[in-house]
Write an enzyme that holds these catalytic residues in place. Structure first.
Site, PDB file in Angstrom:
ATOM      1  N   LYS A 145       0.827  -1.213   0.000  1.00 55.54           N
ATOM      2  CA  LYS A 145       0.000   0.000   0.000  1.00 55.54           C
ATOM      3  C   LYS A 145       0.859   1.261   0.000  1.00 55.54           C
ATOM      4  O   LYS A 145       0.604   2.191  -0.740  1.00 55.54           O
ATOM      5  CB  LYS A 145      -0.900   0.059   1.246  1.00 55.54           C
ATOM      6  CG  LYS A 145      -1.974  -0.979   1.333  1.00 55.54           C
ATOM      7  CD  LYS A 145      -2.946  -0.678   2.488  1.00 55.54           C
ATOM      8  CE  LYS A 145      -2.304  -0.667   3.864  1.00 55.54           C
ATOM      9  NZ  LYS A 145      -1.833  -1.983   4.320  1.00 55.54           N
TER      10      LYS A 145
ATOM     11  N   ARG B 293      11.188  -6.834   5.418  1.00 56.99           N
ATOM     12  CA  ARG B 293      11.135  -5.412   5.053  1.00 56.99           C
ATOM     13  C   ARG B 293      12.081  -4.561   5.901  1.00 56.99           C
ATOM     14  O   ARG B 293      12.212  -4.755   7.095  1.00 56.99           O
ATOM     15  CB  ARG B 293       9.689  -4.929   5.254  1.00 56.99           C
ATOM     16  CG  ARG B 293       9.521  -3.430   5.217  1.00 56.99           C
ATOM     17  CD  ARG B 293       8.087  -3.059   4.984  1.00 56.99           C
ATOM     18  NE  ARG B 293       7.279  -3.117   6.189  1.00 56.99           N
ATOM     19  CZ  ARG B 293       5.988  -2.764   6.223  1.00 56.99           C
ATOM     20  NH1 ARG B 293       5.375  -2.379   5.121  1.00 56.99           N
ATOM     21  NH2 ARG B 293       5.306  -2.833   7.342  1.00 56.99           N
TER      22      ARG B 293
ATOM     23  N   ARG C  79      -0.637  -8.528  13.676  1.00 50.54           N
ATOM     24  CA  ARG C  79      -1.179  -7.520  12.750  1.00 50.54           C
ATOM     25  C   ARG C  79      -2.025  -8.190  11.664  1.00 50.54           C
ATOM     26  O   ARG C  79      -3.049  -7.648  11.252  1.00 50.54           O
ATOM     27  CB  ARG C  79      -0.039  -6.700  12.135  1.00 50.54           C
ATOM     28  CG  ARG C  79       0.563  -5.733  13.149  1.00 50.54           C
ATOM     29  CD  ARG C  79       1.911  -5.197  12.705  1.00 50.54           C
ATOM     30  NE  ARG C  79       1.827  -4.440  11.474  1.00 50.54           N
ATOM     31  CZ  ARG C  79       2.816  -4.357  10.594  1.00 50.54           C
ATOM     32  NH1 ARG C  79       3.951  -4.998  10.801  1.00 50.54           N
ATOM     33  NH2 ARG C  79       2.675  -3.637   9.525  1.00 50.54           N
TER      34      ARG C  79
ATOM     35  N   ARG D 167      -9.527   1.436   8.572  1.00 54.58           N
ATOM     36  CA  ARG D 167      -9.141   0.076   8.936  1.00 54.58           C
ATOM     37  C   ARG D 167     -10.255  -0.667   9.651  1.00 54.58           C
ATOM     38  O   ARG D 167     -10.083  -1.841   9.988  1.00 54.58           O
ATOM     39  CB  ARG D 167      -7.937   0.139   9.867  1.00 54.58           C
ATOM     40  CG  ARG D 167      -6.598  -0.180   9.203  1.00 54.58           C
ATOM     41  CD  ARG D 167      -5.569  -0.106  10.299  1.00 54.58           C
ATOM     42  NE  ARG D 167      -4.330  -0.756  10.078  1.00 54.58           N
ATOM     43  CZ  ARG D 167      -3.261  -0.162   9.556  1.00 54.58           C
ATOM     44  NH1 ARG D 167      -3.316   1.059   9.120  1.00 54.58           N
ATOM     45  NH2 ARG D 167      -2.121  -0.823   9.479  1.00 54.58           N
TER      46      ARG D 167
ATOM     47  N   ARG E 220      11.252  -2.255  10.972  1.00 54.90           N
ATOM     48  CA  ARG E 220      10.214  -1.558  11.730  1.00 54.90           C
ATOM     49  C   ARG E 220       9.931  -2.395  12.963  1.00 54.90           C
ATOM     50  O   ARG E 220       9.793  -3.608  12.839  1.00 54.90           O
ATOM     51  CB  ARG E 220       8.957  -1.474  10.854  1.00 54.90           C
ATOM     52  CG  ARG E 220       8.412  -0.078  10.711  1.00 54.90           C
ATOM     53  CD  ARG E 220       7.305  -0.062   9.710  1.00 54.90           C
ATOM     54  NE  ARG E 220       6.040  -0.502  10.290  1.00 54.90           N
ATOM     55  CZ  ARG E 220       4.871  -0.354   9.675  1.00 54.90           C
ATOM     56  NH1 ARG E 220       4.812   0.181   8.482  1.00 54.90           N
ATOM     57  NH2 ARG E 220       3.758  -0.764  10.244  1.00 54.90           N
TER      58      ARG E 220
HETATM   59  P1  AMP Z   1       0.743   1.027   9.127  1.00 58.89           P
HETATM   60  O1  AMP Z   1       2.009   1.792   8.900  1.00 58.89           O
HETATM   61  O2  AMP Z   1      -0.395   1.503   8.267  1.00 58.89           O
HETATM   62  O3  AMP Z   1       0.933  -0.473   9.059  1.00 58.89           O
HETATM   63  O4  AMP Z   1       0.294   1.338  10.641  1.00 58.89           O
HETATM   64  C1  AMP Z   1       1.110   1.006  11.742  1.00 58.89           C
HETATM   65  C2  AMP Z   1       0.277   0.919  13.015  1.00 58.89           C
HETATM   66  O5  AMP Z   1      -0.333   2.196  13.275  1.00 58.89           O
HETATM   67  C3  AMP Z   1      -0.867  -0.060  12.972  1.00 58.89           C
HETATM   68  O6  AMP Z   1      -0.463  -1.390  13.283  1.00 58.89           O
HETATM   69  C4  AMP Z   1      -1.798   0.520  14.043  1.00 58.89           C
HETATM   70  O7  AMP Z   1      -1.321   0.241  15.335  1.00 58.89           O
HETATM   71  C5  AMP Z   1      -1.655   2.027  13.807  1.00 58.89           C
HETATM   72  N1  AMP Z   1      -2.621   2.538  12.800  1.00 58.89           N
HETATM   73  C6  AMP Z   1      -2.327   3.096  11.585  1.00 58.89           C
HETATM   74  N2  AMP Z   1      -3.455   3.463  10.943  1.00 58.89           N
HETATM   75  C7  AMP Z   1      -4.490   3.114  11.749  1.00 58.89           C
HETATM   76  C8  AMP Z   1      -5.907   3.192  11.647  1.00 58.89           C
HETATM   77  N3  AMP Z   1      -6.516   3.694  10.557  1.00 58.89           N
HETATM   78  N4  AMP Z   1      -6.651   2.731  12.680  1.00 58.89           N
HETATM   79  C9  AMP Z   1      -6.067   2.218  13.790  1.00 58.89           C
HETATM   80  N5  AMP Z   1      -4.752   2.091  13.953  1.00 58.89           N
HETATM   81  C10 AMP Z   1      -3.949   2.537  12.954  1.00 58.89           C
END
Ligand code: AMP
Length: 220
Positions: free
Chosen positions: A15, A127, A170, A90, A159
């Site tokens: 994404k 990654r 996740r 999400r 990360r």
């Molecule tokens: P990402 O970089 O999109 O994988 O987001 C990393 C982490 O941020 C996720 O595992 C969640 O803990 C939090 N997070 C990011 N976007 C959201 C969202 N829309 N709703 C809830 N938690 C989020």
């Protein structure tokens, strides 16, 4: 017409990479809620302190907090001509909130990037991201041990939430809370899905075609 885009897909679907390309080619801001939260954590703001532990466990931050962040971000002038959302919504309540936020701003185009789970685990645990600017490392460069970010020269690191155990959590959270979103959007004429188990260039080409077909009002 404004190009209002949502990129859906499980963690590791690509994404971020694809949203970045779309932002560049279409001249719209990429809004990554994960990046916004990671920046808050590293700047040690009140928001960062509030979300740090939840993120470290691979769980989701509350819908109220997230929808507040996105509402505020989409209100900024640079998002008026469109945006590409990466990592939001999400959950179904977040999708409902987004429908209210964009009401009257033109259609919302939703693209879902599909990738089989075994491939996701492989990608996520391999990654690397840049410790200073947060960019994903080029997977090929990372595989041969390149240690520097191609964008800013920063050090490449894993990360914290790409650790194997957290990755599985996740993916579980995705299956339980985020996959139902595909059904929330699937029946809309502005929804498309693309095969994410291809090279980034091919995924980008499929996404471009999918988005153009929505804008032209073409049947799927
Ligand atoms: P990402 O970089 O999109 O994988 O987001 C990393 C982490 O941020 C996720 O595992 C969640 O803990 C939090 N997070 C990011 N976007 C959201 C969202 N829309 N709703 C809830 N938690 C989020």
């Amino acid at each position: 017409m404004a190009l209002n885009l949502v990129v859906l897909g499980p963690p590791g679907a690509g994404k971020g990479t694809q949203a970045e390309r779309l932002a560049r080619t279409r001249g719209i801001p990429r809004i990554s809620t994960g990046d916004i939260l990671r920046e808050a954590v590293s700047a040690d703001t009140p928001l960062g302190r509030e979300v740090q532990a939840v993120m470290a466990r691979g769980e989701l931050v509350s819908d109220e907090v997230m929808s507040g962040i996105v509402r505020e971000r989409l209100d900024r002038p640079d998002a008026r001509a469109g945006f590409v959302l990466d990592g939001y919504p999400r959950t179904v309540p977040q999708a409902e909130a987004l429908d209210r936020i964009v009401d009257g701003r033109g259609p919302l185009i939703v693209v879902d990037i599909e990738v089989p789970e075994a491939e996701l685990v492989r990608r996520l645990t391999a990654r690397l991201i840049c410790a200073s600017c947060g960019a994903n490392a080029d997977p090929e460069a990372a595989a041969v041990g390149a240690a520097r970010c191609r964008r800013c020269g920063g050090a490449l690191v894993q990360r914290p939430d790409d650790d194997g155990r957290i990755v599985l959590e996740r993916l579980r959270v995705y299956a339980r809370q985020t996959r139902p979103l595909v059904d929330y959007y699937r029946w809309r004429p502005t929804f498309r899905s693309v095969d994410g188990a291809q090279t980034p260039d091919r995924v980008a080409a499929d996404l471009a075609r999918a988005i153009d077909s929505v804008q032209e009002g073409a049947p799927r």
